[in-house]
Write an enzyme that holds these catalytic residues in place. Structure first.
Site, PDB file in Angstrom:
ATOM      1  N   LYS A   1      -4.219 -10.442  -6.825  1.00 45.09           N
ATOM      2  CA  LYS A   1      -5.409 -10.750  -6.023  1.00 45.09           C
ATOM      3  C   LYS A   1      -6.565  -9.874  -6.520  1.00 45.09           C
ATOM      4  O   LYS A   1      -6.246  -8.867  -6.850  1.00 45.09           O
ATOM      5  CB  LYS A   1      -5.210 -10.379  -4.539  1.00 45.09           C
ATOM      6  CG  LYS A   1      -6.207 -10.770  -3.489  1.00 45.09           C
ATOM      7  CD  LYS A   1      -5.992 -10.002  -2.038  1.00 45.09           C
ATOM      8  CE  LYS A   1      -6.323  -8.375  -1.982  1.00 45.09           C
ATOM      9  NZ  LYS A   1      -6.243  -8.042  -0.664  1.00 45.09           N
TER      10      LYS A   1
ATOM     11  N   LYS B   1     -10.917  -4.639  -5.151  1.00 42.70           N
ATOM     12  CA  LYS B   1     -12.025  -3.585  -5.723  1.00 42.70           C
ATOM     13  C   LYS B   1     -11.270  -2.331  -5.798  1.00 42.70           C
ATOM     14  O   LYS B   1     -11.962  -1.402  -6.739  1.00 42.70           O
ATOM     15  CB  LYS B   1     -12.955  -3.328  -4.519  1.00 42.70           C
ATOM     16  CG  LYS B   1     -12.477  -2.876  -3.045  1.00 42.70           C
ATOM     17  CD  LYS B   1     -13.539  -3.302  -2.072  1.00 42.70           C
ATOM     18  CE  LYS B   1     -12.605  -3.420  -0.704  1.00 42.70           C
ATOM     19  NZ  LYS B   1     -13.636  -4.255   0.391  1.00 42.70           N
TER      20      LYS B   1
ATOM     21  N   LYS C   1       0.878  -1.287   0.170  1.00 36.07           N
ATOM     22  CA  LYS C   1      -0.151   0.180   0.146  1.00 36.07           C
ATOM     23  C   LYS C   1       0.867   1.313  -0.209  1.00 36.07           C
ATOM     24  O   LYS C   1       0.600   2.170  -0.526  1.00 36.07           O
ATOM     25  CB  LYS C   1      -0.872  -0.095   1.158  1.00 36.07           C
ATOM     26  CG  LYS C   1      -2.244  -0.873   0.891  1.00 36.07           C
ATOM     27  CD  LYS C   1      -3.506  -0.461   1.904  1.00 36.07           C
ATOM     28  CE  LYS C   1      -4.675  -1.329   1.545  1.00 36.07           C
ATOM     29  NZ  LYS C   1      -5.535  -1.326   2.475  1.00 36.07           N
TER      30      LYS C   1
HETATM   31  P1  TYM Z   1     -10.671  -6.374   3.716  1.00 37.25           P
HETATM   32  O1  TYM Z   1     -11.907  -5.319   3.963  1.00 37.25           O
HETATM   33  O2  TYM Z   1      -9.679  -5.995   2.632  1.00 37.25           O
HETATM   34  O3  TYM Z   1     -11.357  -7.708   3.266  1.00 37.25           O
HETATM   35  C1  TYM Z   1     -12.445  -8.431   3.964  1.00 37.25           C
HETATM   36  C2  TYM Z   1     -12.249  -9.857   4.078  1.00 37.25           C
HETATM   37  O4  TYM Z   1     -12.185 -10.449   2.591  1.00 37.25           O
HETATM   38  C3  TYM Z   1     -10.898 -11.139   2.317  1.00 37.25           C
HETATM   39  N1  TYM Z   1     -10.616 -10.849   1.153  1.00 37.25           N
HETATM   40  C4  TYM Z   1     -10.343 -11.981   0.064  1.00 37.25           C
HETATM   41  N2  TYM Z   1     -10.516 -13.140   0.171  1.00 37.25           N
HETATM   42  C5  TYM Z   1      -9.862 -14.046  -0.675  1.00 37.25           C
HETATM   43  N3  TYM Z   1      -9.641 -13.537  -2.044  1.00 37.25           N
HETATM   44  C6  TYM Z   1      -9.750 -12.074  -2.307  1.00 37.25           C
HETATM   45  N4  TYM Z   1      -9.434 -11.688  -3.250  1.00 37.25           N
HETATM   46  C7  TYM Z   1     -10.013 -11.234  -0.959  1.00 37.25           C
HETATM   47  N5  TYM Z   1     -10.132  -9.946  -0.866  1.00 37.25           N
HETATM   48  C8  TYM Z   1     -10.324  -9.659   0.328  1.00 37.25           C
HETATM   49  C9  TYM Z   1     -10.010 -10.554   3.530  1.00 37.25           C
HETATM   50  O5  TYM Z   1      -9.062 -11.560   3.521  1.00 37.25           O
HETATM   51  C10 TYM Z   1     -10.805 -10.338   4.649  1.00 37.25           C
HETATM   52  O6  TYM Z   1     -10.895 -11.268   5.498  1.00 37.25           O
HETATM   53  N6  TYM Z   1      -7.982  -5.531   7.810  1.00 37.25           N
HETATM   54  C11 TYM Z   1      -8.975  -6.610   7.256  1.00 37.25           C
HETATM   55  C12 TYM Z   1     -10.089  -5.951   7.959  1.00 37.25           C
HETATM   56  C13 TYM Z   1     -10.400  -6.219   9.419  1.00 37.25           C
HETATM   57  C14 TYM Z   1     -10.185  -7.236  10.082  1.00 37.25           C
HETATM   58  C15 TYM Z   1     -10.259  -7.001  11.555  1.00 37.25           C
HETATM   59  C16 TYM Z   1     -10.318  -8.697   9.745  1.00 37.25           C
HETATM   60  C17 TYM Z   1     -10.006  -5.089  10.368  1.00 37.25           C
HETATM   61  N7  TYM Z   1     -10.057  -5.595  11.551  1.00 37.25           N
HETATM   62  C18 TYM Z   1     -10.310  -7.876  12.764  1.00 37.25           C
HETATM   63  C19 TYM Z   1     -10.414  -9.717  10.848  1.00 37.25           C
HETATM   64  C20 TYM Z   1     -10.134  -9.348  12.226  1.00 37.25           C
HETATM   65  C21 TYM Z   1      -9.100  -5.934   5.814  1.00 37.25           C
HETATM   66  O7  TYM Z   1      -8.858  -5.033   5.077  1.00 37.25           O
HETATM   67  O8  TYM Z   1      -9.897  -6.812   5.013  1.00 37.25           O
END
Ligand code: TYM
Length: 332
Positions: free
Chosen positions: A198, A201, A116
């Site tokens: 990956k 969005k 990032k």
């Molecule tokens: P975020 O918002 O980017 O994504 C949410 C969840 O979706 C999963 N994900 C994917 N899984 C498979 N293939 C993909 N292409 C893909 N893109 C996204 C992510 O692994 C995630 O599980 N930091 C985290 C949000 C967060 C969080 C937490 C998660 C904040 N606090 C505490 C668990 C526990 C994030 O940015 O996910």
């Protein structure tokens, strides 16, 4: 008969734009599947979203939209707790404390920070750097046993475990050490246009990703255009990243194994296969899309649901926070 306490589950999702098929297969599908067996808490992680610049009006809309989508997915607020991260100040409070128990070196090693900060060179802010500490706080406040996430969050889960272990080592048994719960199939859904990356969005090429709320026609069109290879056999293989990804997606939504999928498409071209994947995905997402319209149209109901969730979350989070504050020597 004594009731056995259910194991606890916690996870969060950022309200940053349209949620994708990657979010669905990698995480949200498990959120839903886990709600009968576990005591689940799910949050819209709005504090995390501002580590990159957001337009305020758009962010507000996305927070509502993400909450509505969780309900449309089938997360039932009577069974699982849904809340908004910034409404529970304990997340920010614990994050400061834990940042004093996290080393600069360990945060510097985070792959997501490196990616990032390379992408947003004009805004490499301190929040982006300390993001994993806030995520550790989100988790540790609720003492979950399991955290359902996609593979890209594994490293953040590991640092949360490390921080918790270190804190417990110094102060006694304060935090539960959580395990990541990563799906066997679809843990990393890849871009449809560049299957070595990956699905995200934030990809500028809209054909690279499928939104959960895309129309059936858009979904099918995107799968028809998916990048594959020239071998024309539907099977897992080296140098077949595109087909491997499509097999993973088809397997995650139909429950079929890779072998069954290869047998199903033996002697048929990629065109047939891509269409079948597109149709299966569109059909899987159809009920979510339909229910979403109802939930997003009723803001009052949405607010009632997250306010109830905020309150329940704050009660649990504040208990953990008080314990931590006492342990480090603050006066309560
Ligand atoms: P975020 O918002 O980017 O994504 C949410 C969840 O979706 C999963 N994900 C994917 N899984 C498979 N293939 C993909 N292409 C893909 N893109 C996204 C992510 O692994 C995630 O599980 N930091 C985290 C949000 C967060 C969080 C937490 C998660 C904040 N606090 C505490 C668990 C526990 C994030 O940015 O996910």
């Amino acid at each position: 008969m004594e009731e056995i306490a259910k194991k606890k589950v916690l996870s969060c999702i950022q309200p940053s734009g349209m949620l994708t098929l990657g979010n669905y297969i990698g995480a949200l599908k498990n959120w839903l599947n886990m709600q009968e067996e576990f005591d689940c808490t799910y949050a819209v992680a709005d504090l995390h979203a501002i580590t990159v610049r957001q337009e305020p009006a758009k962010l507000r809309q996305q927070i509502y939209s993400t909450a509505a989508l969780l309900l449309a997915l089938g997360i039932d607020p009577e069974k699982s707790n849904i809340f908004i991260q910034s409404h529970v100040p304990a997340h920010s409070q614990l994050s400061w404390i834990l940042s004093c128990y996290t080393q600069f070196g360990e945060l510097s090693r985070m792959t997501q920070f490196k990616e990032k900060s390379a992408k947003h060179t004009d805004n490499v802010n301190a929040g982006l750097f300390s993001y994993p500490v806030l995520m550790a706080s989100d988790i540790l406040l609720y003492k979950p046993d399991l955290v359902p996430v996609g593979a890209d969050q594994k490293q953040h889960l590991e640092i949360a475990r490390d921080i918790a272990t270190r804190f417990n080592h110094t102060y006694g048994d304060v935090f539960t050490i959580p395990d990541a719960y990563i799906p066997k199939v679809g843990a990393r859904v890849m871009s449809l246009q560049d299957p070595t990356k990956k699905m995200s969005k934030s990809d500028e090429n809209i054909n690279a990703w499928v939104a959960i709320l895309d129309s059936k026609d858009d979904i099918i069109r995107k799968f028809k255009r998916a990048v594959t290879d020239s071998e024309a056999r539907v099977c897992i293989g080296e140098n077949k990243a595109g087909i491997n990804n499509l097999i993973g997606i088809y397997s995650a939504v139909t429950g079929k194994t890779a072998e069954q999928i290869t047998a199903e498409f033996e002697g048929r071209g990629y065109g047939d296969f891509k269409l079948a994947v597109g149709e299966a995905v569109a059909e899987e997402l159809r009920p979510i899309r339909e229910r979403y319209e109802t939930f997003i149209a009723d803001k009052k109901q949405l607010e009632d649901i997250y306010r109830m969730g905020d309150e329940k979350a704050a009660y649990i989070a504040n208990k953990t926070l008080s314990k931590v504050m006492k342990k480090v020597g603050f006066v309560l």
